[in-house]
Design a protein around this motif. Sequence first.
Motif, mmCIF file in Angstrom:
data_model
loop_
_atom_site.group_PDB
_atom_site.id
_atom_site.type_symbol
_atom_site.label_atom_id
_atom_site.label_comp_id
_atom_site.label_asym_id
_atom_site.label_seq_id
_atom_site.Cartn_x
_atom_site.Cartn_y
_atom_site.Cartn_z
ATOM 1 N N ALA A 84 0.878 -1.159 0.000
ATOM 2 C CA ALA A 84 0.000 0.000 0.000
ATOM 3 C C ALA A 84 0.919 1.213 0.000
ATOM 4 O O ALA A 84 2.108 1.073 0.259
ATOM 5 N N PRO A 85 0.397 2.394 -0.318
ATOM 6 C CA PRO A 85 1.244 3.589 -0.227
ATOM 7 C C PRO A 85 1.817 3.725 1.179
ATOM 8 O O PRO A 85 1.182 3.307 2.142
ATOM 9 N N LEU A 86 3.016 4.307 1.277
ATOM 10 C CA LEU A 86 3.689 4.409 2.571
ATOM 11 C C LEU A 86 2.832 5.132 3.604
ATOM 12 O O LEU A 86 2.807 4.762 4.776
ATOM 13 N N ALA A 87 2.102 6.169 3.136
ATOM 14 C CA ALA A 87 1.274 6.931 4.067
ATOM 15 C C ALA A 87 0.213 6.021 4.680
ATOM 16 O O ALA A 87 -0.063 6.073 5.882
ATOM 17 N N THR A 88 -0.356 5.148 3.858
ATOM 18 C CA THR A 88 -1.365 4.215 4.357
ATOM 19 C C THR A 88 -0.744 3.280 5.395
ATOM 20 O O THR A 88 -1.324 3.020 6.445
ATOM 21 N N SER A 89 0.470 2.780 5.044
ATOM 22 C CA SER A 89 1.155 1.884 5.971
ATOM 23 C C SER A 89 1.397 2.587 7.292
ATOM 24 O O SER A 89 1.223 1.996 8.360
ATOM 25 N N TRP A 90 1.799 3.829 7.209
ATOM 26 C CA TRP A 90 2.076 4.600 8.417
ATOM 27 C C TRP A 90 0.810 4.740 9.258
ATOM 28 O O TRP A 90 0.828 4.552 10.473
ATOM 29 N N GLN A 91 -0.313 5.029 8.561
ATOM 30 C CA GLN A 91 -1.585 5.137 9.273
ATOM 31 C C GLN A 91 -1.929 3.820 9.957
ATOM 32 O O GLN A 91 -2.359 3.780 11.100
ATOM 33 N N ARG A 92 -1.708 2.730 9.213
ATOM 34 C CA ARG A 92 -2.028 1.406 9.774
ATOM 35 C C ARG A 92 -1.147 1.121 10.983
ATOM 36 O O ARG A 92 -1.604 0.551 11.978
ATOM 37 N N LEU A 93 0.140 1.521 10.880
ATOM 38 C CA LEU A 93 1.062 1.269 11.987
ATOM 39 C C LEU A 93 0.597 2.005 13.234
ATOM 40 O O LEU A 93 0.599 1.463 14.339
ATOM 41 N N LYS A 94 0.164 3.258 13.013
ATOM 42 C CA LYS A 94 -0.267 4.040 14.164
ATOM 43 C C LYS A 94 -1.544 3.448 14.764
ATOM 44 O O LYS A 94 -1.789 3.570 15.960
ATOM 45 N N GLY A 95 -2.324 2.837 13.888
ATOM 46 C CA GLY A 95 -3.594 2.292 14.363
ATOM 47 C C GLY A 95 -3.493 0.892 14.921
ATOM 48 O O GLY A 95 -4.479 0.327 15.384
ATOM 49 N N LEU A 96 -2.296 0.295 14.847
ATOM 50 C CA LEU A 96 -2.151 -1.093 15.315
ATOM 51 C C LEU A 96 -2.463 -1.185 16.805
ATOM 52 O O LEU A 96 -2.061 -0.332 17.570
ATOM 53 N N PRO A 97 -3.173 -2.229 17.185
ATOM 54 C CA PRO A 97 -3.406 -2.397 18.618
ATOM 55 C C PRO A 97 -2.089 -2.611 19.352
ATOM 56 O O PRO A 97 -1.161 -3.230 18.824
ATOM 57 N N GLY A 98 -2.019 -2.079 20.573
ATOM 58 C CA GLY A 98 -0.797 -2.199 21.368
ATOM 59 C C GLY A 98 -0.376 -3.634 21.530
ATOM 60 O O GLY A 98 0.811 -3.957 21.572
ATOM 61 N N GLN A 99 -1.355 -4.520 21.582
ATOM 62 C CA GLN A 99 -1.040 -5.915 21.804
ATOM 63 C C GLN A 99 -0.181 -6.491 20.675
ATOM 64 O O GLN A 99 0.765 -7.236 20.931
ATOM 65 N N SER A 100 -0.485 -6.119 19.423
ATOM 66 C CA SER A 100 0.302 -6.722 18.345
ATOM 67 C C SER A 100 1.673 -6.070 18.249
ATOM 68 O O SER A 100 2.653 -6.741 17.924
ATOM 69 N N VAL A 101 1.755 -4.772 18.553
ATOM 70 C CA VAL A 101 3.077 -4.137 18.615
ATOM 71 C C VAL A 101 3.894 -4.810 19.731
ATOM 72 O O VAL A 101 5.080 -5.107 19.569
#
Lengths: 659, 151
Positions: free
Chosen positions: A477-494
């Motif tokens: 996906a575009p990097l910006a989308t990836s970045w958004q997804r990363l920020k939205g990742l649940p703490g548990q998976s991080v």
Amino acid sequence: MIIEFGHFALVLALIVAVYQTVVPLYGAANGNVALMRGAAPASYLQLFLLAIAFAALTKAYVTSDFSVHNVWANSHSAKPLIYKISGVWGNHEGSMLLWVLILAAFGAAVGLFGGNLPPGLKARVLAVQGSISVAFLLFLVTVSNPFARTFPPPIEGKGLNPILQDPALAIHPPLLYAGYVGLSVAFSFAIAALIEGRVDAAWARWVRPWTLAAWMFLTLGIAMGSWWAYYELGWGGWWFWDPVENASFMPWLVSAALLHSAIVVEKRNALKVWTILLAILAFSLSLIGTFLVRSGVLTSVHAFAVDPERGVFILAILSVFIGGSLALYAWRAPVLQATGVFAPVSREGALVVNNLLLATSAAAVFIGTLYPLALEAVTGEKISVGPPYFNFTFGILVLPLLLLVPLGPMLSWKRAELWPAARRLWFAAVVALLCGVLALALQYRGPVMAPFGIALGAWLIAGSLNELGERVRLFRAPLATSWQRLKGLPGQSVGMTLAHLGVGVMVVGIVAITAWRQEVVTSLQPDETLQVADTRITFLGETPFTGPNYTATVGRFKLERPGREPVILTSDKRVFLPSRQPTTEVGILPTWRGDIYVAMGDKDINGARIVRAYFNPLVTLIWIGSVIMFIGGIFSLADRRHRVGAPKRSKSVQPQPAE
Amino acid sequence: MALTRKQKRTGLILSGLLLLGIAAALVLTALRDTIVFFYTPSEVVEKSIEPGTRFRLGGLVAEGSFEKQSGATVQFSVTDTDKVLKVTYTGTLPDLFREGQGVVTEGVLGKDGLFMADTVLAKHDENYMPKEVADALKKKGVWNEGKATQQ
């Protein structure tokens, strides 16, 4: 006076703990809400009273009140303040007081944060917590009183074992105890669930944060102990498979298994019976650890309490709690119904394999630790089971576990295909292969297995990142989308990514120091040199030094590395007052390639100093890995879904209060 | 190939048992090959331990027996007040190594009756004695109880 006050508070805490055990349990059995509600205030009161008792003992230490036997035996007026305070738990009685204080703190935390637990469950959990308090407070009050006075009061104390006078070891026991005792909450939840005959996803969500917190403390506590051993004991080892280390490592392994199996209970409503068993075992191993360390049954460099009366008492506590909980388990576990069904190749299946391997390796450590004791009790023959046993069995069991770690999160729940999941790990596989080849090319001597070990570590690190990349659809996906997804990742998976990555970092460190460490032991006169790795070490000579409660001989060493400024390193031999006990302080120069480690020994026959120098490649990664695992735990703990007290058992979606 | 829940559970249990079996085999082999026995000098004589055997030797460092040799090599005798065994060791000694104190060493008995130690175990304070040594000395009746139980 304050001492008697502290003693009185301790006895009162025992009475409160009895109330906290009996009344809520009775209330829960009879559906009496008023009696059940008494549990939480009782847990606060118990914590308050124990805090008073602990403060009283701490005050006696800080003011060097040697009329208290415990202070006299373990403190000295010339000690720096930090070691006066850490002296409170640097001995048997004080450390047991710290143990119950932390236990009460966890109990009160359940009372405070468990606001939306069903009243019956909450009452029972707190009652079980209370019963553990009763046992250990009884132990303190009867055979291990930290407030006993001596008369006439001695003028000076005997001092704390100098080897314990160290910043890392000052905070090591509280961390480790927070881990041990934190597992009591999972235990209490398990017992309460067995009494209720009910385990569901909400139960798992309640148990997980507590287990996670305990596991994080254990991780940090064990890492700190290992770091201390590395720089304090003077031979540069970081793990000795000493029974006392094993005592903390076994609960760590089982709680790690519990963390994983609770996910299956939460997400898929399966593995309930097994999870309950793990919760019981994790805390049982904590109790066994306390027993091993505190009863003096071990031949161990750590064991510094020798008293059979106490040993028997702790053994009785062990039998009641472990035997009782396992009996309850055998009786009630069949009531729990599993509903989740899954194929062998699935996320659940991977977690089962994880659990089997973790539990089996814990069992192997358990046998190696306790077999000598059992054999001696039965035949009187004395043996020691050393590192070769543990390295062999543990190594073989943990190797497949580590290999499978990156694969597990790639599998989907319920049913998965092995090949597509494995194929998504091509990035990790390539990185691992490259790192292995690189290690092979760079390695000019050392075991052939070492590059495989490095590849394994790289596989774990790259595998974790690979999984994270998949999650955020990196480069797809575009990097910006990836970045958004990363920020939205649940703490548990991080948190999971970081924890697995931390394991990988640690593996690299372990492999590097095991395979490529260099050691030189030689005698040096002033201005003589030795060579270790690329470093030339010159012994500059020694000077006397007087510390607050010790005298020392400080050896100075000049370290010269090609293309760098020389560095001066010191290593002392200290003799502590009043025991005249000697210790060695090593000098360590951390570099990005590893540590240069210099320890000054005794004089040889010609009056030259025996000097031990090591090059310990990448050793710091072992502790950096532990810290990464801990940080992963923080992310997971901060996850909204797992916030302590957040989960609701009811199906309806309720708005979360803003915090 | 839809397996019933019962079959799946059986499969799960069987694989668990299989793993346990493998682990048990591992543990037993490893134990057989890696355990090290502990002897006092008297036991070394009584049990006529073969040269080349690896074991732990414990007792007191005999007074006046400590001798520095070339480099970092030292020689000392370990005694249980009855029999004495000479030990040679190269390396730095633990901080608390002293004559008259308890010690545990691990190594191999040489043909000449000299015990070649590669490990001398550390003790953490002067009153703490390795439990094996304390027990062995108690048996010999030369153990001062009061001193050991103090921290």
